[in-house]
Structures are given as structure tokens and as C-alpha cells.
Design a protein around this motif. Structure first.
Motif, PDB file in Angstrom:
ATOM      1  N   PRO A  29       0.745   2.224  12.391  1.00 50.70           N
ATOM      2  CA  PRO A  29       2.029   1.665  11.940  1.00 50.70           C
ATOM      3  C   PRO A  29       2.068   0.128  11.998  1.00 50.70           C
ATOM      4  O   PRO A  29       2.630  -0.507  11.097  1.00 50.70           O
ATOM      5  CB  PRO A  29       3.053   2.278  12.900  1.00 50.70           C
ATOM      6  N   LEU A  30       1.438  -0.461  13.010  1.00 48.87           N
ATOM      7  CA  LEU A  30       1.403  -1.922  13.079  1.00 48.87           C
ATOM      8  C   LEU A  30       0.618  -2.506  11.906  1.00 48.87           C
ATOM      9  O   LEU A  30       1.044  -3.492  11.289  1.00 48.87           O
ATOM     10  CB  LEU A  30       0.786  -2.388  14.402  1.00 48.87           C
ATOM     11  N   ILE A  31      -0.514  -1.906  11.582  1.00 48.87           N
ATOM     12  CA  ILE A  31      -1.324  -2.391  10.467  1.00 48.87           C
ATOM     13  C   ILE A  31      -0.566  -2.256   9.149  1.00 48.87           C
ATOM     14  O   ILE A  31      -0.528  -3.192   8.341  1.00 48.87           O
ATOM     15  CB  ILE A  31      -2.676  -1.647  10.411  1.00 48.87           C
ATOM     16  N   ILE A  35       0.653  -5.320   6.732  1.00 48.67           N
ATOM     17  CA  ILE A  35       0.298  -5.417   5.312  1.00 48.67           C
ATOM     18  C   ILE A  35       1.560  -5.609   4.464  1.00 48.67           C
ATOM     19  O   ILE A  35       1.574  -6.425   3.532  1.00 48.67           O
ATOM     20  CB  ILE A  35      -0.508  -4.181   4.865  1.00 48.67           C
ATOM     21  N   LEU A  36       2.616  -4.897   4.810  1.00 48.14           N
ATOM     22  CA  LEU A  36       3.889  -5.095   4.094  1.00 48.14           C
ATOM     23  C   LEU A  36       4.390  -6.531   4.275  1.00 48.14           C
ATOM     24  O   LEU A  36       4.842  -7.160   3.314  1.00 48.14           O
ATOM     25  CB  LEU A  36       4.942  -4.102   4.559  1.00 48.14           C
ATOM     26  N   CYS A  37       4.303  -7.041   5.492  1.00 48.55           N
ATOM     27  CA  CYS A  37       4.751  -8.410   5.758  1.00 48.55           C
ATOM     28  C   CYS A  37       3.922  -9.419   4.960  1.00 48.55           C
ATOM     29  O   CYS A  37       4.467 -10.355   4.370  1.00 48.55           O
ATOM     30  CB  CYS A  37       4.644  -8.736   7.247  1.00 48.55           C
ATOM     31  N   LEU A  38       2.615  -9.233   4.961  1.00 52.62           N
ATOM     32  CA  LEU A  38       1.730 -10.171   4.263  1.00 52.62           C
ATOM     33  C   LEU A  38       1.923 -10.135   2.755  1.00 52.62           C
ATOM     34  O   LEU A  38       1.764 -11.145   2.076  1.00 52.62           O
ATOM     35  CB  LEU A  38       0.274  -9.878   4.614  1.00 52.62           C
ATOM     36  N   THR A  39       2.266  -8.972   2.218  1.00 51.14           N
ATOM     37  CA  THR A  39       2.385  -8.826   0.764  1.00 51.14           C
ATOM     38  C   THR A  39       3.828  -8.958   0.258  1.00 51.14           C
ATOM     39  O   THR A  39       4.042  -9.019  -0.951  1.00 51.14           O
ATOM     40  CB  THR A  39       1.790  -7.489   0.298  1.00 51.14           C
ATOM     41  N   LEU A  99       2.732 -16.279   8.633  1.00 50.74           N
ATOM     42  CA  LEU A  99       1.313 -15.940   8.747  1.00 50.74           C
ATOM     43  C   LEU A  99       0.926 -15.566  10.172  1.00 50.74           C
ATOM     44  O   LEU A  99       0.217 -14.576  10.396  1.00 50.74           O
ATOM     45  CB  LEU A  99       0.438 -17.107   8.273  1.00 50.74           C
ATOM     46  N   SER A 100       1.403 -16.344  11.135  1.00 51.30           N
ATOM     47  CA  SER A 100       1.067 -16.071  12.542  1.00 51.30           C
ATOM     48  C   SER A 100       1.557 -14.690  12.968  1.00 51.30           C
ATOM     49  O   SER A 100       0.810 -13.919  13.587  1.00 51.30           O
ATOM     50  CB  SER A 100       1.680 -17.126  13.468  1.00 51.30           C
ATOM     51  N   LEU A 101       2.799 -14.396  12.656  1.00 55.27           N
ATOM     52  CA  LEU A 101       3.368 -13.113  13.051  1.00 55.27           C
ATOM     53  C   LEU A 101       2.686 -11.956  12.317  1.00 55.27           C
ATOM     54  O   LEU A 101       2.283 -10.961  12.930  1.00 55.27           O
ATOM     55  CB  LEU A 101       4.876 -13.096  12.802  1.00 55.27           C
ATOM     56  N   PHE A 106      -1.181  -7.494  12.615  1.00 53.26           N
ATOM     57  CA  PHE A 106      -2.356  -6.863  12.020  1.00 53.26           C
ATOM     58  C   PHE A 106      -3.492  -6.758  13.049  1.00 53.26           C
ATOM     59  O   PHE A 106      -4.085  -5.692  13.231  1.00 53.26           O
ATOM     60  CB  PHE A 106      -2.797  -7.682  10.798  1.00 53.26           C
ATOM     61  N   VAL A 107      -3.771  -7.839  13.740  1.00 54.57           N
ATOM     62  CA  VAL A 107      -4.861  -7.868  14.726  1.00 54.57           C
ATOM     63  C   VAL A 107      -4.553  -6.927  15.893  1.00 54.57           C
ATOM     64  O   VAL A 107      -5.422  -6.166  16.328  1.00 54.57           O
ATOM     65  CB  VAL A 107      -5.120  -9.316  15.217  1.00 54.57           C
ATOM     66  N   VAL A 108      -3.331  -6.956  16.391  1.00 54.43           N
ATOM     67  CA  VAL A 108      -2.962  -6.052  17.489  1.00 54.43           C
ATOM     68  C   VAL A 108      -3.130  -4.594  17.053  1.00 54.43           C
ATOM     69  O   VAL A 108      -3.638  -3.760  17.808  1.00 54.43           O
ATOM     70  CB  VAL A 108      -1.521  -6.336  17.992  1.00 54.43           C
TER      71      VAL A 108
END
Length: 179
Positions: A29-31, A35-39, A99-101, A106-108
């Protein structure tokens, strides 16, 4: 065996350890949200409606999930639509904060994934078949539905086939290392 059963079984063959499955309840779910946040920041206006890349991803994945199973697809669509407004809010942050968030989430998420695969002692499914990236969220949803006591017949067929596939994977690994 339906296409859904095949895909879930293939994915489950890499995810038979309960600790691994539990880490996926957090990681996937975090990933997906990241992805939704980035796009969500990339888009264009069409007839007064903002069409973001995140919305296109939601639509395309939902169509794919509906081709596999209407019930799981409907639940997934509801979850994605519920997450979308928050992704839009994060996409509105200043560039560095967005970007940071987004990348941090994504990394977490991936850290959780790889910790789970440490317990499983198996690489992630997508490393052998890229479709695993699309099936992962559906697998987590299915596991949640199974934990709630629904679709137990599907769960049993999936697990039975996954164990056969896992045994084949393990036998191939043993054969490869003994040569």
C-alpha cells in the motif's frame, strides 16, 4: 483454473511465509500510494477536468483488475479512489516537499518488501515476472479478504497451486546449484 487463480498462485508461491505477507500489508500500500503521489502532479486539463497520470493509472489498472475479478476490482477501485485526493494534496506541495515525501514513502514501502522477503528466503515475484508488480496489490487485497473469512474456496485453490509452484521452484534451484 481461472486467470486470477493462476496469477495469485504464481505470486503466492513467493509469499508463503506469514511474516512476509504481513510486511506486504504495509509495503505494497505504501508503494502504490507513493506511485499515486508521484504521478498525480503530471496531467492536463480536458473539458475542465484535470486528467492526471495517477488517474490514468487508476483507470488502466482497474480495467485490468476487472478483467480478472469483478469483486476484487471493485474493492481495489474504491481504495484507489479514496487514496487519490490525498495523493493530489501531496502533489500540490512545493517541489522539494512533494518529491521528498513521495520518494520517502516509496522507499519505506520497498524496505518493508525486502524485509519480508528476507523471512521468506525468496526474491520478490516481479524479478521473475514483471506482472507481479500489478498482481502484488491484488494479492494483498485477496489476503485481506481471505483473513476476513471470505472466498475461502479461492484461497484454498490458490494455496494448493502455489505450494506446487513453490516446490517446482525449489527443485529447479536445487538442480541448478548441484550442477
Amino acid at each position: 483454473m481461472t486467470k486470477l487463480e493462476q496469477l495469485l498462485s504464481q505470486y503466492a508461491a513467493y509469499h508463503l511465509d506469514h511474516k512476509n505477507i504481513l510486511t506486504h500489508f504495509v509495503g505494497i500500500p505504501l508503494i502504490v500510494f507513493a506511485i499515486l503521489c508521484l504521478t498525480a502532479r503530471a496531467g492536463l486539463m480536458l473539458s475542465g477536468i484535470e486528467l492526471t497520470l495517477a488517474l490514468v493509472i487508476i483507470i488502466v489498472t482497474s480495467i485490468y483488475y476487472f478483467s480478472l475479478d469483478r469483486i476484487f476490482a471493485l474493492i481495489m477501485l474504491i481504495v484507489l479512489i479514496a487514496a487519490y485526493p490525498l495523493a493530489l494534496k501531496i502533489a500540490d506541495f512545493e517541489l522539494a516537499a512533494w518529491l521528498s515525501l513521495s520518494i520517502g514513502i516509496f522507499v519505506v514501502g520497498w524496505v518493508f518488501q525486502f524485509v519480508g522477503h528476507f523471512y521468506e528466503k525468496k526474491k520478490p515475484a516481479f524479478m521473475d515476472d514483471v506482472i507481479g508488480l500489478a498482481i502484488g496489490p491484488l494479492f494483498v487485497l485477496a489476503e485481506m479478504v481471505f483473513m476476513l473469512g471470505f472466498r475461502k474456496d479461492l484461497e484454498q485453490r490458490m494455496l494448493d497451486h502455489a505450494r506446487v509452484l513453490r516446490a517446482e521452484m525449489d527443485n529447479k534451484h536445487i538442480s541448478a546449484t548441484s550442477h
